[in-house]
Design a protein around this motif. Structure first.
Motif, PDB file in Angstrom:
ATOM      1  N   LEU A   7      30.287  72.922   8.729  1.00  0.00           N
ATOM      2  CA  LEU A   7      29.070  73.730   8.731  1.00  0.00           C
ATOM      3  C   LEU A   7      28.313  73.464  10.030  1.00  0.00           C
ATOM      4  CD1 LEU A   7      27.844  72.933   5.085  1.00  0.00           C
ATOM      5  CD2 LEU A   7      29.390  74.774   5.822  1.00  0.00           C
ATOM      6  N   VAL A   8      28.016  74.526  10.777  1.00  0.00           N
ATOM      7  CA  VAL A   8      27.305  74.389  12.054  1.00  0.00           C
ATOM      8  C   VAL A   8      26.057  75.266  11.967  1.00  0.00           C
ATOM      9  CG1 VAL A   8      27.519  74.490  14.568  1.00  0.00           C
ATOM     10  CG2 VAL A   8      29.563  74.131  13.161  1.00  0.00           C
ATOM     11  N   PRO A   9      24.972  74.744  11.373  1.00  0.00           N
ATOM     12  CA  PRO A   9      23.841  75.601  11.025  1.00  0.00           C
ATOM     13  C   PRO A   9      22.718  75.692  12.041  1.00  0.00           C
ATOM     14  CG  PRO A   9      23.615  73.493   9.945  1.00  0.00           C
ATOM     15  CD  PRO A   9      24.875  73.416  10.761  1.00  0.00           C
ATOM     16  N   ALA A  10      22.562  74.694  12.934  1.00  0.00           N
ATOM     17  CA  ALA A  10      21.307  74.691  13.684  1.00  0.00           C
ATOM     18  C   ALA A  10      21.372  73.836  14.937  1.00  0.00           C
ATOM     19  CB  ALA A  10      20.166  74.172  12.799  1.00  0.00           C
ATOM     20  N   SER A  11      20.782  74.366  16.008  1.00  0.00           N
ATOM     21  CA  SER A  11      20.460  73.562  17.187  1.00  0.00           C
ATOM     22  C   SER A  11      18.998  73.756  17.563  1.00  0.00           C
ATOM     23  CB  SER A  11      21.353  73.944  18.370  1.00  0.00           C
ATOM     24  OG  SER A  11      21.184  75.310  18.716  1.00  0.00           O
ATOM     25  N   ARG A  12      18.330  74.704  16.897  1.00  0.00           N
ATOM     26  CA  ARG A  12      16.907  74.976  17.103  1.00  0.00           C
ATOM     27  C   ARG A  12      16.150  74.718  15.799  1.00  0.00           C
ATOM     28  NH1 ARG A  12      19.358  80.003  18.977  1.00  0.00           N
ATOM     29  NH2 ARG A  12      19.282  80.163  21.254  1.00  0.00           N
ATOM     30  N   GLY A  13      14.848  74.451  15.935  1.00  0.00           N
ATOM     31  CA  GLY A  13      14.026  74.239  14.756  1.00  0.00           C
ATOM     32  C   GLY A  13      13.982  75.456  13.855  1.00  0.00           C
ATOM     33  N   GLN A  14      13.909  76.654  14.448  1.00  0.00           N
ATOM     34  CA  GLN A  14      13.827  77.866  13.635  1.00  0.00           C
ATOM     35  C   GLN A  14      15.077  78.066  12.791  1.00  0.00           C
ATOM     36  OE1 GLN A  14      14.033  80.563  17.284  1.00  0.00           O
ATOM     37  NE2 GLN A  14      15.052  81.860  15.794  1.00  0.00           N
ATOM     38  N   GLU A  15      16.236  77.584  13.296  1.00  0.00           N
ATOM     39  CA  GLU A  15      17.483  77.739  12.542  1.00  0.00           C
ATOM     40  C   GLU A  15      17.523  76.819  11.335  1.00  0.00           C
ATOM     41  OE1 GLU A  15      19.904  79.076  16.566  1.00  0.00           O
ATOM     42  OE2 GLU A  15      19.965  76.999  15.875  1.00  0.00           O
ATOM     43  N   MET A  16      16.798  75.730  11.397  1.00  0.00           N
ATOM     44  CA  MET A  16      16.676  74.858  10.225  1.00  0.00           C
ATOM     45  C   MET A  16      15.970  75.595   9.095  1.00  0.00           C
ATOM     46  SD  MET A  16      17.916  71.757  10.884  1.00  0.00           S
ATOM     47  CE  MET A  16      17.003  70.601   9.872  1.00  0.00           C
ATOM     48  N   VAL A  17      15.107  76.528   9.452  1.00  0.00           N
ATOM     49  CA  VAL A  17      14.333  77.270   8.454  1.00  0.00           C
ATOM     50  C   VAL A  17      15.072  78.515   7.990  1.00  0.00           C
ATOM     51  CG1 VAL A  17      12.173  78.529   8.052  1.00  0.00           C
ATOM     52  CG2 VAL A  17      12.158  76.425   9.402  1.00  0.00           C
ATOM     53  N   ARG A  18      15.693  79.245   8.913  1.00  0.00           N
ATOM     54  CA  ARG A  18      16.257  80.565   8.597  1.00  0.00           C
ATOM     55  C   ARG A  18      17.760  80.570   8.355  1.00  0.00           C
ATOM     56  NH1 ARG A  18      11.852  83.410   7.128  1.00  0.00           N
ATOM     57  NH2 ARG A  18      10.160  83.017   8.606  1.00  0.00           N
ATOM     58  N   VAL A  19      18.498  79.723   9.077  1.00  0.00           N
ATOM     59  CA  VAL A  19      19.962  79.782   9.014  1.00  0.00           C
ATOM     60  C   VAL A  19      20.544  78.717   8.093  1.00  0.00           C
ATOM     61  CG1 VAL A  19      22.086  79.789  10.385  1.00  0.00           C
ATOM     62  CG2 VAL A  19      19.968  80.693  11.369  1.00  0.00           C
ATOM     63  N   LEU A  20      19.951  77.528   8.113  1.00  0.00           N
ATOM     64  CA  LEU A  20      20.475  76.431   7.292  1.00  0.00           C
ATOM     65  C   LEU A  20      20.486  76.745   5.795  1.00  0.00           C
ATOM     66  CD1 LEU A  20      21.486  73.518   6.987  1.00  0.00           C
ATOM     67  CD2 LEU A  20      19.085  72.757   7.090  1.00  0.00           C
ATOM     68  N   PRO A  21      19.410  77.287   5.213  1.00  0.00           N
ATOM     69  CA  PRO A  21      19.423  77.507   3.755  1.00  0.00           C
ATOM     70  C   PRO A  21      20.563  78.390   3.254  1.00  0.00           C
ATOM     71  CG  PRO A  21      17.180  77.565   4.563  1.00  0.00           C
ATOM     72  CD  PRO A  21      18.058  77.540   5.778  1.00  0.00           C
ATOM     73  N   PRO A  22      20.817  79.579   3.839  1.00  0.00           N
ATOM     74  CA  PRO A  22      21.943  80.367   3.320  1.00  0.00           C
ATOM     75  C   PRO A  22      23.297  79.694   3.542  1.00  0.00           C
ATOM     76  CG  PRO A  22      20.981  81.439   5.258  1.00  0.00           C
ATOM     77  CD  PRO A  22      20.050  80.348   4.857  1.00  0.00           C
TER      78      PRO A  22
ATOM     79  N   VAL B 219      30.644  83.750  11.028  1.00  0.00           N
ATOM     80  CA  VAL B 219      29.413  83.639  11.825  1.00  0.00           C
ATOM     81  C   VAL B 219      28.247  84.281  11.078  1.00  0.00           C
ATOM     82  CG1 VAL B 219      28.308  84.313  13.995  1.00  0.00           C
ATOM     83  CG2 VAL B 219      30.723  83.645  13.971  1.00  0.00           C
ATOM     84  N   THR B 220      27.077  83.634  11.174  1.00  0.00           N
ATOM     85  CA  THR B 220      25.879  84.185  10.544  1.00  0.00           C
ATOM     86  C   THR B 220      24.655  83.899  11.402  1.00  0.00           C
ATOM     87  OG1 THR B 220      24.577  84.226   8.499  1.00  0.00           O
ATOM     88  CG2 THR B 220      25.416  82.086   9.195  1.00  0.00           C
ATOM     89  N   TYR B 221      23.608  84.670  11.186  1.00  0.00           N
ATOM     90  CA  TYR B 221      22.326  84.392  11.831  1.00  0.00           C
ATOM     91  C   TYR B 221      21.216  85.136  11.109  1.00  0.00           C
ATOM     92  CZ  TYR B 221      19.566  82.279  15.473  1.00  0.00           C
ATOM     93  OH  TYR B 221      18.699  81.453  16.142  1.00  0.00           O
ATOM     94  N   CYS B 222      20.036  84.506  11.083  1.00  0.00           N
ATOM     95  CA  CYS B 222      18.849  85.117  10.469  1.00  0.00           C
ATOM     96  C   CYS B 222      17.622  84.809  11.310  1.00  0.00           C
ATOM     97  CB  CYS B 222      18.627  84.570   9.051  1.00  0.00           C
ATOM     98  SG  CYS B 222      19.938  84.944   7.885  1.00  0.00           S
ATOM     99  N   LEU B 223      16.795  85.822  11.502  1.00  0.00           N
ATOM    100  CA  LEU B 223      15.507  85.684  12.165  1.00  0.00           C
ATOM    101  C   LEU B 223      14.384  85.825  11.147  1.00  0.00           C
ATOM    102  CD1 LEU B 223      16.187  88.008  15.225  1.00  0.00           C
ATOM    103  CD2 LEU B 223      15.997  85.522  15.322  1.00  0.00           C
ATOM    104  N   ASN B 224      13.160  85.589  11.590  1.00  0.00           N
ATOM    105  CA  ASN B 224      12.002  85.970  10.803  1.00  0.00           C
ATOM    106  C   ASN B 224      12.151  87.449  10.433  1.00  0.00           C
ATOM    107  OD1 ASN B 224       9.314  87.216  10.404  1.00  0.00           O
ATOM    108  ND2 ASN B 224       8.534  85.184  10.891  1.00  0.00           N
ATOM    109  N   PRO B 225      11.990  87.833   9.159  1.00  0.00           N
ATOM    110  CA  PRO B 225      12.204  89.233   8.765  1.00  0.00           C
ATOM    111  C   PRO B 225      11.365  90.232   9.556  1.00  0.00           C
ATOM    112  CG  PRO B 225      12.037  87.841   6.822  1.00  0.00           C
ATOM    113  CD  PRO B 225      11.694  86.972   7.996  1.00  0.00           C
ATOM    114  N   ILE B 226      10.155  89.837   9.942  1.00  0.00           N
ATOM    115  CA  ILE B 226       9.312  90.754  10.722  1.00  0.00           C
ATOM    116  C   ILE B 226       9.906  90.948  12.111  1.00  0.00           C
ATOM    117  CG2 ILE B 226       7.010  91.134  11.676  1.00  0.00           C
ATOM    118  CD1 ILE B 226       5.879  89.474   9.388  1.00  0.00           C
TER     119      ILE B 226
END
Length: 402
Positions: free
Chosen positions: A209-224, A302-309
């Motif tokens: 599992l390679v979920p994050a290198s940025r803080g935002q990815e800990m919030v948006r990408v790691l959970p799914p 591969v996956t990615y998620c941003l802030n929905p807005i």
């Protein structure tokens, strides 16, 4: 390009500006190559940089660590605005007092564009180069940003063939040098040796599992990703999960998230490359790591998620609709690795895609065959040394590139 050795004199001074984990990696490889080529030529060299720990270990003197302030998206960038501006101020002050022979920008579009405009205005006699230019050839919304990037660089060095073609159409003095990661993974690492290194058996089923290198990815990408891994574990309890650590600063957060999820997984903070090489399948965020995984010959989802807005603004207002997000697919211009972005990135969809690759050797073999085509397109090993030769030639004799 071949340069004649020169007798030692005043050190050649190069300033490099980059950010984020991938920029630090690419910057470190370039710093190593610059020192290597300078030694061959007998040129004393000093490199100062905005970057990270890897660049510092390679021999650059850091003005600031920019790996922690990178982000993707509008709202995601806001928390890092003040530290990013502080780094910009430090760089401008330093350059004003210590004009180098060459300024090199690596990716990191917003800050580098701002710094580049400053250098053009305040230090018009300092030569500049862009190495690994922003992916405007994929994501450009308008011509102005591309034109601005070309305007701040006397020379551009491309790592993708499409990148060179695109920027050349805007009048850039650009050379395709090939992709630097080929030097790290030619040939790909031995998966059995990697498993032995990590205490895994040859017959183990392993998902990295390679979920994050940025803080935002800990919030948006790691959970799914963790939720998908839980579904995989429920379907096949024999699967072993590895989570390589991209940055030490994320260790505590990753460990806590894994524990809270109830997933049985091993956090790997030393042999991170081995953790990927040992896997049957990788479930990963999009980014440069996709190319690393491909060059290690590991099938991936591969996956990615941003802030929905942010995502809605990009999709509906800015009409930003890239054909792919993974560099693997972008280079081949084909969907050879499955991508699940934003609203598609449900735990069920991710888990099903990973399980398909785990169960289907034909699908894995096809992806690995496509990786072979990717290698051919990325060029030949030696990209960093080719880039270093061109940059040193420019620093020593700027008129040589005109």
């Amino acid at each position: 390009m071949t340069l004649t050795p020169a007798a030692p004199s005043q050190p050649l001074k190069i300033f490099i500006s980059t950010g984020e984990v991938s920029g630090d990696l690419q910057g470190a490889l370039l710093v190593q190559a610059l020192y290597r080529q300078a030694q061959i030529l007998g040129i004393p060299l000093e490199i100062t940089a905005l970057g990270g720990d890897r660049m510092a270990a390679a021999g650059a003197t850091l003005l600031g660590d920019t790996t922690a302030v990178g982000s993707v998206g509008i709202f995601e960038a806001l928390p890092y605005l003040i530290p990013a501006l502080r780094f910009q101020g430090q760089a401008r002050q330093y350059l004003g007092l210590n004009p180098p022979d060459l300024v090199v920008y690596i990716d990191y579009m917003g800050p580098n564009l701002s710094l580049g405009k400053f250098v053009r205005r305040a230090l018009p006699h300092v030569d500049t180069a862009y190495y690994i230019s922003p992916h405007q050839w994929v994501l450009a919304i308008n011509r102005k940003d591309t034109e601005a990037l070309v305007a701040i660089a006397d020379q551009m060095l491309a790592i993708f063939p499409q990148e060179a073609t695109y920027y050349r159409e805007f009048g850039a003095q650009i050379t395709w040098v090939g992709h630097p990661l080929l030097d790290r993974f030619s040939p790909p690492p031995d998966p059995l040796q990697a498993r032995q290194q990590l205490g895994l058996k040859p017959e183990d089923k392993v998902v990295v599992l390679v979920p994050a290198s940025r803080g935002q990815e800990m919030v948006r990408v790691l959970p799914p990703i963790l939720a998908a891994a839980k579904l995989i574990q429920a379907t096949d309890p024999q699967v072993k999960f590895l989570v390589p650590l991209s940055r030490p600063a994320l260790k505590a957060g990753l460990a806590a998230a894994i524990a809270d999820s109830g997933l049985t997984a091993t956090l790997v903070d030393q042999d991170t490359q081995a953790a990927i090489a040992a896997a049957d399948v990788a479930l990963t965020k999009s980014g440069t790591v996709n190319l690393e995984i491909a060059l290690m010959n590991v099938p991936q989802v591969v996956t990615y998620c941003l802030n929905p807005i942010t995502a809605r603004i990009a999709y509906y207002l800015l009409k930003l609709k890239a054909p792919f997000v993974s560099p693997v697919n972008l280079v081949l211009e084909e969907g050879i690795v499955p991508e699940y972005i934003q609203w598609q990135a449900t735990p069920t969809a991710l888990a099903d895609a990973v399980l398909t690759l785990l169960k289907d050797p034909t699908a894995r073999a096809q992806m690995q065959a496509d990786y072979g085509r990717l290698r051919q397109i990325l060029g030949e090993p030696g990209a960093c040394d080719r880039a270093a030769q061109l940059l040193l030639a420019q620093a020593r004799s700027p008129e040589a590139i005109s």
